[in-house]
Scaffold this motif. Structure first.
Motif, PDB file in Angstrom:
ATOM      1  N   ILE A  60       0.845  -1.204   0.000  1.00  0.00           N
ATOM      2  CA  ILE A  60       0.000   0.000   0.000  1.00  0.00           C
ATOM      3  C   ILE A  60       0.877   1.249   0.000  1.00  0.00           C
ATOM      4  CG2 ILE A  60      -1.674   1.348   1.337  1.00  0.00           C
ATOM      5  CD1 ILE A  60      -2.863  -1.330   2.289  1.00  0.00           C
ATOM      6  N   ALA A  61       1.910   1.256   0.840  1.00  0.00           N
ATOM      7  CA  ALA A  61       2.819   2.404   0.904  1.00  0.00           C
ATOM      8  C   ALA A  61       3.482   2.645  -0.451  1.00  0.00           C
ATOM      9  CB  ALA A  61       3.875   2.185   1.981  1.00  0.00           C
ATOM     10  N   ALA A  97       2.351   1.734  -3.422  1.00  0.00           N
ATOM     11  CA  ALA A  97       1.336   2.181  -4.382  1.00  0.00           C
ATOM     12  C   ALA A  97       1.013   3.655  -4.179  1.00  0.00           C
ATOM     13  CB  ALA A  97       0.075   1.336  -4.243  1.00  0.00           C
ATOM     14  N   LYS A  98       0.924   4.080  -2.915  1.00  0.00           N
ATOM     15  CA  LYS A  98       0.657   5.496  -2.628  1.00  0.00           C
ATOM     16  C   LYS A  98       1.810   6.368  -3.124  1.00  0.00           C
ATOM     17  CE  LYS A  98      -2.467   5.287   1.341  1.00  0.00           C
ATOM     18  NZ  LYS A  98      -2.705   5.795   2.695  1.00  0.00           N
ATOM     19  N   ARG A  99       3.035   5.943  -2.823  1.00  0.00           N
ATOM     20  CA  ARG A  99       4.220   6.718  -3.260  1.00  0.00           C
ATOM     21  C   ARG A  99       4.247   6.875  -4.771  1.00  0.00           C
ATOM     22  NH1 ARG A  99       7.062   4.797   1.063  1.00  0.00           N
ATOM     23  NH2 ARG A  99       7.466   2.803   0.072  1.00  0.00           N
ATOM     24  N   ALA A 100       3.996   5.784  -5.488  1.00  0.00           N
ATOM     25  CA  ALA A 100       4.033   5.820  -6.954  1.00  0.00           C
ATOM     26  C   ALA A 100       2.940   6.737  -7.502  1.00  0.00           C
ATOM     27  CB  ALA A 100       3.868   4.408  -7.514  1.00  0.00           C
ATOM     28  N   MET A 101       1.747   6.654  -6.931  1.00  0.00           N
ATOM     29  CA  MET A 101       0.643   7.490  -7.414  1.00  0.00           C
ATOM     30  C   MET A 101       0.920   8.965  -7.130  1.00  0.00           C
ATOM     31  SD  MET A 101      -3.393   6.852  -6.800  1.00  0.00           S
ATOM     32  CE  MET A 101      -4.530   7.327  -8.097  1.00  0.00           C
ATOM     33  N   ARG A 102       1.429   9.261  -5.933  1.00  0.00           N
ATOM     34  CA  ARG A 102       1.770  10.652  -5.605  1.00  0.00           C
ATOM     35  C   ARG A 102       2.833  11.204  -6.559  1.00  0.00           C
ATOM     36  NH1 ARG A 102       2.090   8.727   0.045  1.00  0.00           N
ATOM     37  NH2 ARG A 102       0.061   9.192   0.978  1.00  0.00           N
ATOM     38  N   TRP A 115      -0.900  13.822   0.754  1.00  0.00           N
ATOM     39  CA  TRP A 115       0.512  13.898   0.366  1.00  0.00           C
ATOM     40  C   TRP A 115       1.420  13.149   1.324  1.00  0.00           C
ATOM     41  CZ3 TRP A 115       1.260  14.836  -4.428  1.00  0.00           C
ATOM     42  CH2 TRP A 115       0.355  15.641  -5.130  1.00  0.00           C
ATOM     43  N   GLY A 116       0.837  12.375   2.268  1.00  0.00           N
ATOM     44  CA  GLY A 116       1.638  11.418   3.011  1.00  0.00           C
ATOM     45  C   GLY A 116       1.984  11.754   4.445  1.00  0.00           C
ATOM     46  N   ARG A 117       1.500  12.870   4.951  1.00  0.00           N
ATOM     47  CA  ARG A 117       1.866  13.201   6.330  1.00  0.00           C
ATOM     48  C   ARG A 117       0.727  12.944   7.318  1.00  0.00           C
ATOM     49  NH1 ARG A 117       4.706  17.095   3.278  1.00  0.00           N
ATOM     50  NH2 ARG A 117       6.906  16.540   3.283  1.00  0.00           N
ATOM     51  N   GLY A 118      -0.481  12.771   6.830  1.00  0.00           N
ATOM     52  CA  GLY A 118      -1.593  12.345   7.672  1.00  0.00           C
ATOM     53  C   GLY A 118      -2.270  13.418   8.508  1.00  0.00           C
ATOM     54  N   ARG A 175      -5.608   2.598  -0.245  1.00  0.00           N
ATOM     55  CA  ARG A 175      -6.117   3.058   1.045  1.00  0.00           C
ATOM     56  C   ARG A 175      -5.623   2.188   2.179  1.00  0.00           C
ATOM     57  NH1 ARG A 175     -12.462   2.315   0.323  1.00  0.00           N
ATOM     58  NH2 ARG A 175     -11.942   3.099  -1.717  1.00  0.00           N
ATOM     59  N   ASP A 176      -5.548   2.823   3.353  1.00  0.00           N
ATOM     60  CA  ASP A 176      -5.166   2.111   4.566  1.00  0.00           C
ATOM     61  C   ASP A 176      -6.203   2.412   5.641  1.00  0.00           C
ATOM     62  OD1 ASP A 176      -3.614   0.421   6.031  1.00  0.00           O
ATOM     63  OD2 ASP A 176      -1.991   1.828   6.399  1.00  0.00           O
TER      64      ASP A 176
END
Length: 198
Positions: A5-6, A8-13, A141-144, A174-175
């Motif tokens: 998941i991490a 996939a999120k990084r690649a999409m961002r 953008w990854g910081r939550g 999603r997580d």
């Protein structure tokens, strides 16, 4: 969060960030005008008198014209200020207010600091996103920061993410901690996605 998941999120961002950097200046200006029009319509539809928004960066759909116009209309607008502990403080927006570089190099307003619970009083939250899918799940953008804020609110108002038109996608990774939004605002439309939040 699982590695898959991490990743996939990084690649999409990374893909979305790259696409945003290729948008021309005239297209950015047109997008900012469209965002202001759509956000004005959303505020009117919801009857919001107090809201939170964010100061857009140069690659995000522009929110600054909207913030100034909202202040001119007598609306109370709260802007976020990042904290090292992962929470957001807030300050009341001023027309063309001064800014500093925040913790992560993003523009943040200066002003009297209101604590994290100040946002509990708003009628509408307008937040940034990298993308949103058709079920209302948001890729940030990854910081939550916004996921934590939304997840901790006792009575969360409608939350709308500001994105470009092509960033409303079929699915985002999603997580468990990821929070859905009620809808999205793009330069050309408002899309309601999560009916129980709007």
């Amino acid at each position: 969060m699982s590695d898959a998941i991490a990743d996939a999120k990084r690649a999409m961002r990374a893909d979305l960030r790259e696409r945003r950097q290729t948008i021309s200046e005239p297209a950015r200006e047109a997008a900012a005008d469209g965002i202001r029009t759509q956000l004005d319509a959303l505020v009117d539809r919801l009857g919001a008198t107090s809201l939170s928004c964010f100061l857009s960066t140069t690659t995000e759909p522009g929110t600054r014209e909207f913030v100034n116009a909202a202040i001119d209309r007598g609306l109370r607008v709260l802007l976020p200020i990042t904290r090292a502990d992962g929470l957001l403080d807030w300050t009341v927006a001023e027309r063309d207010g001064s800014e500093i570089e925040g913790l992560f190099g993003m523009p943040e307003p200066t002003g009297e600091l209101l604590g994290p619970i100040a946002v509990n009083d708003v009628d509408l939250m307008i937040i940034p996103a990298a993308a949103v899918d058709t079920t209302g799940m948001r890729l940030g953008w990854g910081r939550g920061y916004f996921d934590k804020t939304i997840g901790s609110m006792e009575r969360c108002p409608p939350v709308y993410a500001v994105i470009f038109d092509d960033e409303l996608v079929p699915e985002v990774p999603r997580d468990l901690h990821d929070q859905p939004v009620a809808g999205v605002v793009t330069p050309t439309r408002i899309v309601d996605l999560h009916p129980d939040q709007s």
